[in-house]
Design a protein around this motif. Structure first.
Motif, mmCIF file in Angstrom:
data_model
loop_
_atom_site.group_PDB
_atom_site.id
_atom_site.type_symbol
_atom_site.label_atom_id
_atom_site.label_comp_id
_atom_site.label_asym_id
_atom_site.label_seq_id
_atom_site.Cartn_x
_atom_site.Cartn_y
_atom_site.Cartn_z
ATOM 1 N N SER A 13 3.984 -16.439 20.954
ATOM 2 C CA SER A 13 3.685 -15.558 22.069
ATOM 3 C C SER A 13 3.666 -16.369 23.349
ATOM 4 C CB SER A 13 2.356 -14.832 21.863
ATOM 5 O OG SER A 13 1.308 -15.773 21.810
ATOM 6 N N THR A 27 7.520 -11.804 26.615
ATOM 7 C CA THR A 27 6.406 -12.336 25.850
ATOM 8 C C THR A 27 6.582 -12.014 24.372
ATOM 9 O OG1 THR A 27 4.930 -12.079 27.731
ATOM 10 C CG2 THR A 27 3.904 -12.285 25.573
ATOM 11 N N PHE A 29 5.018 -11.880 20.459
ATOM 12 C CA PHE A 29 3.777 -11.695 19.734
ATOM 13 C C PHE A 29 4.028 -12.007 18.267
ATOM 14 C CE2 PHE A 29 3.632 -8.809 23.331
ATOM 15 C CZ PHE A 29 2.428 -9.156 23.913
ATOM 16 N N ASN A 50 8.224 -13.038 14.892
ATOM 17 C CA ASN A 50 7.606 -12.571 16.131
ATOM 18 C C ASN A 50 8.406 -11.406 16.686
ATOM 19 O OD1 ASN A 50 9.693 -13.526 17.990
ATOM 20 N ND2 ASN A 50 8.867 -15.583 17.701
ATOM 21 N N SER A 52 8.990 -8.992 20.539
ATOM 22 C CA SER A 52 8.778 -8.794 21.969
ATOM 23 C C SER A 52 9.252 -7.383 22.306
ATOM 24 C CB SER A 52 9.566 -9.820 22.791
ATOM 25 O OG SER A 52 10.947 -9.514 22.764
ATOM 26 N N ILE A 114 4.779 -2.873 19.470
ATOM 27 C CA ILE A 114 4.141 -3.830 20.382
ATOM 28 C C ILE A 114 2.650 -3.538 20.498
ATOM 29 C CG2 ILE A 114 4.063 -4.734 22.741
ATOM 30 C CD1 ILE A 114 6.498 -5.647 21.107
ATOM 31 N N SER A 118 -0.076 -6.474 19.966
ATOM 32 C CA SER A 118 -0.567 -7.053 21.220
ATOM 33 C C SER A 118 -2.013 -6.696 21.521
ATOM 34 C CB SER A 118 0.302 -6.598 22.394
ATOM 35 O OG SER A 118 0.089 -5.228 22.658
#
Length: 130
Positions: A13, A27, A29, A50, A52, A114, A118
């Motif tokens: 992240s 970004t 995550f 990950n 984004s 997200i 997040s």
């Protein structure tokens, strides 16, 4: 000054700075979840690394070719998501997917994804318009 910040797959992240006038990456995550990529009736199984707002990185059992479009299937929170994607890059078994945001359903699925990782919701498209 030209520089790069390299990140391991464990660091998933935060923005990554790029040289010159390149736009910074979205970004990332961390998301450790099972994922399936389905294209032309074939399933590629793996784990998400990950995610984004623009895409997702996953390690797959058999990486597909670059630019192939298909569906990603995964669970995020209490939601089962089916997201249209395009393979943007392949490095070994690591596959970078770009989200295809062609419909409101596609955009809603990304917001759910997200939001689940997040802890803070993404604004809906109507909230971005002033």
């Amino acid at each position: 000054m030209w520089f790069n910040l390299f990140r391991s797959s464990a660091e998933s992240s935060g923005p990554v700075e790029t040289p010159g006038n390149d736009q910074p990456r979205a970004t990332r995550f961390r998301l450790d979840a099972d994922v399936s990529f389905v294209v032309d009736g074939r399933r590629h199984e793996g784990r998400c690394v990950n995610v984004s707002e623009s895409g997702l990185l996953a390690g797959l059992d058999h990486p597909p070719d670059v630019w192939v479009e298909g569906k990603l299937e995964l669970e995020a929170g209490a939601h089962y998501l089916n997201i249209q994607v395009r393979v943007a890059r392949v490095e070994g078994n690591d596959v970078g997917f770009a989200f295809c945001l062609d419909t409101e359903n596609d955009r809603a699925a990304i917001r759910i994804l997200i939001d689940s990782v997040s802890g803070s919701p993404l604004p809906s498209p109507s909230e971005n318009e002033s």
